[in-house]
Design a protein around this motif. Sequence first.
Motif, mmCIF file in Angstrom:
data_model
loop_
_atom_site.group_PDB
_atom_site.id
_atom_site.type_symbol
_atom_site.label_atom_id
_atom_site.label_comp_id
_atom_site.label_asym_id
_atom_site.label_seq_id
_atom_site.Cartn_x
_atom_site.Cartn_y
_atom_site.Cartn_z
ATOM 1 N N ARG A 178 -12.423 -4.132 -4.821
ATOM 2 C CA ARG A 178 -12.927 -4.039 -6.193
ATOM 3 C C ARG A 178 -12.232 -5.053 -7.098
ATOM 4 O O ARG A 178 -12.879 -5.717 -7.913
ATOM 5 C CB ARG A 178 -12.687 -2.613 -6.698
ATOM 6 C CG ARG A 178 -13.194 -2.315 -8.068
ATOM 7 C CD ARG A 178 -13.112 -0.811 -8.278
ATOM 8 N NE ARG A 178 -13.263 -0.429 -9.656
ATOM 9 C CZ ARG A 178 -13.482 0.829 -10.037
ATOM 10 N NH1 ARG A 178 -13.596 1.781 -9.149
ATOM 11 N NH2 ARG A 178 -13.608 1.135 -11.302
ATOM 12 N N GLN A 189 -9.019 4.847 -10.522
ATOM 13 C CA GLN A 189 -9.986 3.795 -10.825
ATOM 14 C C GLN A 189 -11.304 4.364 -11.363
ATOM 15 O O GLN A 189 -12.118 3.632 -11.904
ATOM 16 C CB GLN A 189 -10.266 2.948 -9.581
ATOM 17 C CG GLN A 189 -9.048 2.151 -9.117
ATOM 18 C CD GLN A 189 -9.424 1.006 -8.204
ATOM 19 O OE1 GLN A 189 -10.402 1.078 -7.470
ATOM 20 N NE2 GLN A 189 -8.633 -0.052 -8.234
ATOM 21 N N PRO A 245 -2.815 3.510 5.304
ATOM 22 C CA PRO A 245 -2.436 2.741 4.110
ATOM 23 C C PRO A 245 -3.348 1.543 3.866
ATOM 24 O O PRO A 245 -3.773 1.300 2.733
ATOM 25 C CB PRO A 245 -1.001 2.278 4.408
ATOM 26 C CG PRO A 245 -0.507 3.193 5.454
ATOM 27 C CD PRO A 245 -1.694 3.615 6.252
ATOM 28 N N SER A 260 0.807 -1.213 0.000
ATOM 29 C CA SER A 260 0.000 0.000 0.000
ATOM 30 C C SER A 260 0.843 1.267 0.000
ATOM 31 O O SER A 260 0.444 2.276 -0.571
ATOM 32 C CB SER A 260 -0.893 0.005 1.237
ATOM 33 O OG SER A 260 -1.501 1.249 1.384
ATOM 34 N N LEU A 276 -6.443 0.934 5.121
ATOM 35 C CA LEU A 276 -7.868 1.233 4.967
ATOM 36 C C LEU A 276 -8.164 2.020 3.693
ATOM 37 O O LEU A 276 -9.240 1.878 3.103
ATOM 38 C CB LEU A 276 -8.387 1.973 6.201
ATOM 39 C CG LEU A 276 -8.369 1.123 7.482
ATOM 40 C CD1 LEU A 276 -8.662 1.985 8.714
ATOM 41 C CD2 LEU A 276 -9.369 -0.025 7.387
ATOM 42 N N LEU A 277 -7.229 2.847 3.253
ATOM 43 C CA LEU A 277 -7.443 3.546 1.983
ATOM 44 C C LEU A 277 -7.298 2.592 0.807
ATOM 45 O O LEU A 277 -7.917 2.780 -0.242
ATOM 46 C CB LEU A 277 -6.455 4.710 1.847
ATOM 47 C CG LEU A 277 -6.779 5.946 2.700
ATOM 48 C CD1 LEU A 277 -5.552 6.837 2.862
ATOM 49 C CD2 LEU A 277 -7.922 6.758 2.107
ATOM 50 N N ASP A 278 -6.480 1.579 0.965
ATOM 51 C CA ASP A 278 -6.315 0.579 -0.088
ATOM 52 C C ASP A 278 -7.511 -0.360 -0.191
ATOM 53 O O ASP A 278 -7.794 -0.900 -1.266
ATOM 54 C CB ASP A 278 -5.067 -0.275 0.206
ATOM 55 C CG ASP A 278 -4.006 -0.129 -0.883
ATOM 56 O OD1 ASP A 278 -4.076 0.873 -1.618
ATOM 57 O OD2 ASP A 278 -3.128 -0.993 -0.978
ATOM 58 N N ARG A 279 -8.158 -0.590 0.915
ATOM 59 C CA ARG A 279 -9.161 -1.662 0.984
ATOM 60 C C ARG A 279 -10.240 -1.592 -0.097
ATOM 61 O O ARG A 279 -10.515 -2.614 -0.752
ATOM 62 C CB ARG A 279 -9.791 -1.691 2.385
ATOM 63 C CG ARG A 279 -10.553 -2.965 2.663
ATOM 64 C CD ARG A 279 -11.162 -2.950 4.043
ATOM 65 N NE ARG A 279 -12.142 -1.882 4.174
ATOM 66 C CZ ARG A 279 -12.700 -1.506 5.319
ATOM 67 N NH1 ARG A 279 -12.330 -2.083 6.450
ATOM 68 N NH2 ARG A 279 -13.594 -0.543 5.370
ATOM 69 N N PRO A 280 -10.848 -0.418 -0.357
ATOM 70 C CA PRO A 280 -11.889 -0.406 -1.407
ATOM 71 C C PRO A 280 -11.337 -0.796 -2.773
ATOM 72 O O PRO A 280 -12.039 -1.425 -3.565
ATOM 73 C CB PRO A 280 -12.371 1.052 -1.413
ATOM 74 C CG PRO A 280 -11.939 1.630 -0.118
ATOM 75 C CD PRO A 280 -10.694 0.895 0.276
ATOM 76 N N MET A 281 -10.089 -0.423 -3.045
ATOM 77 C CA MET A 281 -9.490 -0.758 -4.347
ATOM 78 C C MET A 281 -9.199 -2.253 -4.436
ATOM 79 O O MET A 281 -9.432 -2.889 -5.472
ATOM 80 C CB MET A 281 -8.204 0.049 -4.555
ATOM 81 C CG MET A 281 -8.440 1.538 -4.690
ATOM 82 S SD MET A 281 -6.943 2.484 -5.040
ATOM 83 C CE MET A 281 -6.277 2.726 -3.400
ATOM 84 N N LYS A 289 -2.833 7.751 -2.069
ATOM 85 C CA LYS A 289 -3.973 6.842 -2.099
ATOM 86 C C LYS A 289 -5.176 7.508 -2.763
ATOM 87 O O LYS A 289 -5.958 6.860 -3.451
ATOM 88 C CB LYS A 289 -4.358 6.397 -0.678
ATOM 89 C CG LYS A 289 -3.239 5.893 0.191
ATOM 90 C CD LYS A 289 -2.315 4.925 -0.485
ATOM 91 C CE LYS A 289 -2.945 3.637 -0.930
ATOM 92 N NZ LYS A 289 -1.930 2.813 -1.663
ATOM 93 N N LYS A 349 -4.027 -2.158 -9.303
ATOM 94 C CA LYS A 349 -4.247 -2.315 -7.868
ATOM 95 C C LYS A 349 -5.060 -3.584 -7.589
ATOM 96 O O LYS A 349 -6.114 -3.800 -8.185
ATOM 97 C CB LYS A 349 -4.966 -1.074 -7.336
ATOM 98 C CG LYS A 349 -5.257 -1.071 -5.866
ATOM 99 C CD LYS A 349 -4.018 -1.123 -5.011
ATOM 100 C CE LYS A 349 -3.347 0.222 -4.834
ATOM 101 N NZ LYS A 349 -2.213 0.144 -3.871
#
Lengths: 393, 429
Positions: free
Chosen positions: A352, B137, A342, A307, A344-349, B130, A316
């Motif tokens: 997906r 996306q 790092p 992340s 939690l901001l990555d999690r939605p991506m 981020k 991603k």
Amino acid sequence: MASTVEELVARAEALALDVDLTGVAAWKEADPARRVVGYLPVFVPIEIITAAGMHPVGIIGGTDQVEIIRGDAYFQSYICHIPRSVVELGLSGRLDVCDGFLFPSTCDVIRNMSGIWKLEFPDKYVKYVDVPQNFDPEIGGNWWRHEITSLRADLEKLGEIEITDESMWTAIALHDENRRLLRNLYDLRSERPWLAPTSEVYLMQRAGLVLPVQEHNELLREYTEAATNSDRPLMDNSRIVLAGAFCEQPPLGLLRTLERAGCWIVDDDLLLGPRMITEPIIDPEGPVGDPVDALVKAFLDKAAAASFIYIDEKVKGAELADMVDKRQAEGVIFAAPSFCDPALLDRPMLARALDERGISHISMKYSENTGQFQTIREQAGTFADALKLWSDA
Amino acid sequence: MTETVPAQRDASMALQKKILGEHYHALAQAPETGAKTAYTFVPGNLTELIRSFDMLPVLPEINALQSGMRKQSGDFVREAEKLGHSEDVCTYVKCDIGMLKGGNIGPTGEHIPDPDLLLLSYTGCFTFMKWFELLKQEYDCEIAMLHVPYQGGGEITQEMVDYIVRQLEESVIPKLEKVTGKSFDEDAVSERLALSAQAEEDFVYVLESAKHRPSPIDGYFGGVFYIGPIFSAFRGTQAGIDYYQALRSEVDARIAAGKGPVTPAGEVTDERYRLVVEGPPNWTHFREFWKMFYEENAVCVASTYTKVGGLYDRGFRHDPSKPLESLARYCLGCYTNLNLPQRVDLISDYVREYSADGFLINSVKSCNSFSAGQLVILREVEERTGVPGGFIESDLVDPRYFSAANIKNRLESYLQMIEQRRQPVGATG
């Protein structure tokens, strides 16, 4: 006589839970010239510390063992837990054995902690290690070369020694071997998780944070052999990948809870730093050229997706989805520390990317001192059951 | 002081509103005019370079704070959380995502076009990276990353400058050329940098006017308006120069008349407390927040938030003779790219230079770049300056984290503490 799995696990657990760093202190006391350098999660070029003849020590906080008395006065309630327990360790003298500290560019909190350390511990060597977010060898590569070279010079000064190219190559070889052994262990866990469950594999990794790399390599060899030859019964749990736990670590109880809930963790990003480089740095033909160049190239070409490293032209979540396929996992559990930007901001991506590949996933949060696991057990158990009932895997 | 409605405003504010409105209108017209847009961030923005390619900058942070001030951010944040974004992370990001999902309508009610380029200047805040990975996306467009090293060692080194210049030359500029179909024109950038430097002189003059007693400006609540043009789309433009000249004249007039700052309820006529403030303001209750200060005749004479887009008051000026190096040094010098000891030094200097009675930290939940370490800053600055520090908590654009009663209580207690320290020893009962 070779040690049993139980004996090796007990030894690793004692090392993993040694928040007072008594083993490291004993190592240092054996020779007044010895130096210890602590590093915070996630990624630093650990080889340089070893090349300097120093003891690298991974500092991951107080987990659930240390009562926070003064650390909470340093951070607001909406900041993750690891910095307050690291400060607690520092203020309580448990990190006195360290002569220097490396704070890598993981997030704004770890970054700002480098400044806190400068203010609170002015007699210690402190360096913020800024990994490049540009991956052109002539641009980001040059920057990383500069960072590594300046760290090398700093450690030479700290230890009043010269770090030769020869010692650099020796250190790189030791850490290459360490990463190879860890990859082997991960492969064993994926192939037969009942022989090497995560609750043990993780302890083996954690022990490496406080052991010289040579000793850690020996421990990994012994455990892998003992676990491979053990006659533990096969258990038909669901196979999951754990993601999001690369910095602040979950308590051991959480990992054990996931396993008790019917989940085999067949891959993860726990303690990612020492495993960040995914392939040998040294070519099969042996060391060639400048060892600093080799470290630079390794970061640019062989680092795992993370992340805190810019995604650039990559996709991603692709590496996570590939990991699920490679490990024949049935789903992903996102387990991130509360307030971990790092992760939690990555999690939605990441979610997906998994959705696009039809991979099931659930999310949960923890802090290093989480003490109640009932809800987690129910959540993970339900997920494991759902995977068993409806998964195509 | 009695609050009046509508709020009182300086003439310069009307001018700012006009140029901002024109900018948002130009953005809305972009699909028709063919103008290209670059989404980018305030700290480390490359406005002169962007404008030299005739691109229009869009600042998602500014959109988010505008949504906060227009009471729309709460819905946007909740919308993003419904989509799976954690309640723990930056509300600017979530507000932006929510706004995007709601049609991307800007503060003037006009549509903000999709980006042709996401220009990720990674300065002083990890979340920026981020944020644009998330936007990547959502949009089918080019993205350029500019990694700005952190001043971990407390200084700007030549290696840092060289690293940034190489990225500009090899990565950022080629992307701008690709998106616009135009060639890089160094002279055009230099011309704009010269315009920037002019505006920067007047901007610093305005900020430093707060050293007068009484201060003619509020360097925090008023300051956020003063930084608007120079931190966003108007560096390197004649409109920017005109705005800061007008603002400077206005401030000069206030100094000559011995007047205090203008607030929404009128002028502060009896400056009672001079404060230095660290941290961004809350936007969802901005006016209510400010009122808590001016009702007590507390004037913010200096702030760190007004330095997130550059530390001009410590001498930095864009230099037309070295355009790319100058942009690199600008990016490196923004406030949140300073390490903690540097931030402590800066705040301590402000307390002394601006003859402050105290300094106050508004710690926002959303911004770890600012917030992590603020409690250490509090202790250090108190020790070094001897003035009392205060600490309040809120958020940028999540209205759920603004507790008016708590903040008012804390602020009043803090001001009372300053008052008590003014009493001769033994005078208080």
